[in-house]
Write an enzyme that holds these catalytic residues in place. Structure first.
Site, PDB file in Angstrom:
ATOM      1  CG  ASP A 128      -4.263   2.883   6.858  1.00  8.89           C
ATOM      2  OD1 ASP A 128      -4.221   3.859   6.286  1.00  8.89           O
ATOM      3  OD2 ASP A 128      -4.671   2.792   8.163  1.00  8.89           O
ATOM      4  N   GLY A 129      -6.180   2.524   3.777  1.00  5.08           N
ATOM      5  CA  GLY A 129      -6.417   3.695   2.549  1.00  5.08           C
ATOM      6  C   GLY A 129      -5.748   4.863   2.568  1.00  5.08           C
ATOM      7  CG  ASP A 147     -19.687   3.967   2.324  1.00  3.01           C
ATOM      8  OD1 ASP A 147     -18.758   4.487   3.337  1.00  3.01           O
ATOM      9  OD2 ASP A 147     -19.101   3.146   1.817  1.00  3.01           O
TER      10      ASP A 147
END
Length: 264
Positions: A128-129, A147
């Site tokens: 998970d970013g 993005d």
């Protein structure tokens, strides 16, 4: 429903798999496209030139070269079809690139989009970013590109004050955050405000020429206009052909940065 409560609800829906639609590849003439859901194109690749940036918004995101033409370390959140990772890996030799992607189904398609294999200066990490940036050390990157979209909208964990604050913490002085947003998103204005707060107002949003995307550029500890080139020139290591493909969009970023009040 408040913005905070709505974000919490959307985060829970994503974790429950309620907003993820079928991930598929489609072909049309000489292009291969990655789609989430019925219509949205997440990424596109020219089969004749796999490293070319097909979609306008991806070319616009390359406007970071105005602020960081010789980035040593880059972080990209969201793999998609790998257009930006491929382009940067090829045209910025010596730059270390880490790509973070949450969806294993997207990662499983990297070979079909000719994303380079993991190597010393290039890697794709499943995570998970938001969790990834929270765990990293300060001043780790010169450029962070975000993005991260699911079938319906931007991943909610990538649109919080906490997330943008961590991105600012991870950037070196003069480093730049590049975020792909959508102008039709209900929280588009809120995202821009949060980014602006995290970067002390050094933010500009540049509308893409197609698709309704808007790219936010934010710079840490330095004015956006500081050390800007008087004239555009091809970055070191990039071919003239590749530069010709993005020059118009980089010029759009240069123009809006010189006229920031017109960018919002």
């Amino acid at each position: 429903m408040t913005f905070e409560h709505e974000t919490t609800f959307r985060q829970a829906a994503v974790k429950a798999g309620l907003t993820l639609r079928h991930v598929r590849i489609e072909h049309e003439r000489f292009e291969r496209a990655l789609r989430f859901g019925a219509t949205d194109v997440q990424s596109a690749m020219d089969l004749r030139a796999p490293d070319r940036l097909v979609l306008n918004y991806t070319r616009l995101m390359m406007g970071f070269v105005l602020f960081q033409p010789r980035a040593r370390h880059m972080l990209m959140i969201g793999l998609g079809g790998g257009s930006l990772p491929k382009f940067c890996h090829r045209h910025f030799p010596g730059t270390d690139i880490t790509v973070v992607e949450i969806d294993p189904r997207v990662m499983a398609l990297r070979d079909q989009f000719e994303v380079p294999p993991d190597q010393q200066d290039f890697r794709v990490v499943q995570a998970d970013g938001a969790d990834f940036v929270a765990a990293m050390d300060d001043a780790s990157y010169d450029v962070i590109m975000v993005d991260g979209f699911n079938a319906d909208d931007m991943s909610p964990s990538l649109g919080t004050q906490n997330f943008y604050g961590h991105c600012a913490r991870l950037l070196t002085t003069g480093g730049v955050l590049v975020c792909n947003l959508h102008e039709l998103d209900l929280y588009f204005g809120a995202y821009l405000e949060l980014i602006t707060l995290s970067f002390n107002g050094e933010t500009v949003a540049v509308a893409a020429r197609e698709g309704g995307n808007s790219i936010a550029f934010a710079r840490k500890g330095m004015a956006l206009s500081a050390r800007m080139p008087k004239h555009l020139r091809c970055p070191s290591g990039m071919s003239e052909q590749a530069w010709a493909g993005i020059e118009a969009e980089v010029h759009d970023v240069l123009r809006e940065t010189r006229n920031p009040l017109e960018a919002f």
